[in-house]
Scaffold this motif. Structure first.
Motif, PDB file in Angstrom:
ATOM      1  N   GLY A   7       0.803  -1.222   0.000  1.00 15.12           N
ATOM      2  CA  GLY A   7       0.000   0.000   0.000  1.00 15.12           C
ATOM      3  C   GLY A   7       0.832   1.266   0.000  1.00 15.12           C
ATOM      4  N   LEU A   8       0.482   2.192   0.885  1.00 14.88           N
ATOM      5  CA  LEU A   8       1.115   3.507   0.904  1.00 14.88           C
ATOM      6  C   LEU A   8       2.512   3.520   1.507  1.00 14.88           C
ATOM      7  CD1 LEU A   8      -1.984   5.621   1.930  1.00 14.88           C
ATOM      8  CD2 LEU A   8      -0.919   5.494  -0.316  1.00 14.88           C
ATOM      9  N   LEU A   9       2.988   2.396   2.008  1.00 13.13           N
ATOM     10  CA  LEU A   9       4.361   2.342   2.513  1.00 13.13           C
ATOM     11  C   LEU A   9       5.383   2.311   1.385  1.00 13.13           C
ATOM     12  CD1 LEU A   9       4.065  -0.141   5.506  1.00 13.13           C
ATOM     13  CD2 LEU A   9       4.235   2.344   5.581  1.00 13.13           C
ATOM     14  N   ALA A  10       4.939   1.975   0.191  1.00 11.74           N
ATOM     15  CA  ALA A  10       5.843   1.932  -0.961  1.00 11.74           C
ATOM     16  C   ALA A  10       5.959   3.326  -1.557  1.00 11.74           C
ATOM     17  CB  ALA A  10       5.323   0.956  -1.997  1.00 11.74           C
ATOM     18  N   ILE A  11       7.130   3.911  -1.415  1.00 18.48           N
ATOM     19  CA  ILE A  11       7.360   5.249  -1.963  1.00 18.48           C
ATOM     20  C   ILE A  11       8.335   5.159  -3.135  1.00 18.48           C
ATOM     21  CG2 ILE A  11       8.240   7.556  -1.481  1.00 18.48           C
ATOM     22  CD1 ILE A  11       7.381   7.105   1.421  1.00 18.48           C
TER      23      ILE A  11
END
Length: 98
Positions: free
Chosen positions: A60-64
């Motif tokens: 999810g949003l942890l992948a930058i």
């Protein structure tokens, strides 16, 4: 294990990290800054571990950025915050002699 991954909501890892960070902010705002800072550093370390273990489509949003960069940044910053919070002594904060 794959059945668990397929049932895990995409935003669950980020929600878990944010809950830990929120607990750290509550501790910080209630005059327990050292415990709060350690919790905030711990939230970043948890983010690094989740980013390392979960597949890209489930993180999810942890992948930058790429996985190695995310793990290095989350883990490094989390360690720095936690270690600094644990090693700062009261005499350094009050301006007294070390």
């Amino acid at each position: 294990m794959t059945a668990l991954r397929s049932r895990l909501p995409v935003h669950a890892p980020m929600t878990f990290v944010l809950l830990i960070a929120a607990a750290g902010m509550v501790r910080t705002l209630t005059q327990h800054w050292r415990e709060g800072a350690v919790l905030l550093g711990g939230a970043l370390i948890v983010a690094a571990v989740l980013r390392l273990l979960l597949p890209t489509d489930r993180v999810g949003l942890l992948a930058i950025r790429s996985r190695p960069i995310d793990v290095l940044c989350y883990g490094g910053l989390g360690m720095v915050i936690a270690v600094l919070a644990m090693t700062i002594t009261a005499s350094l904060l009050s301006g007294g002699p070390a």
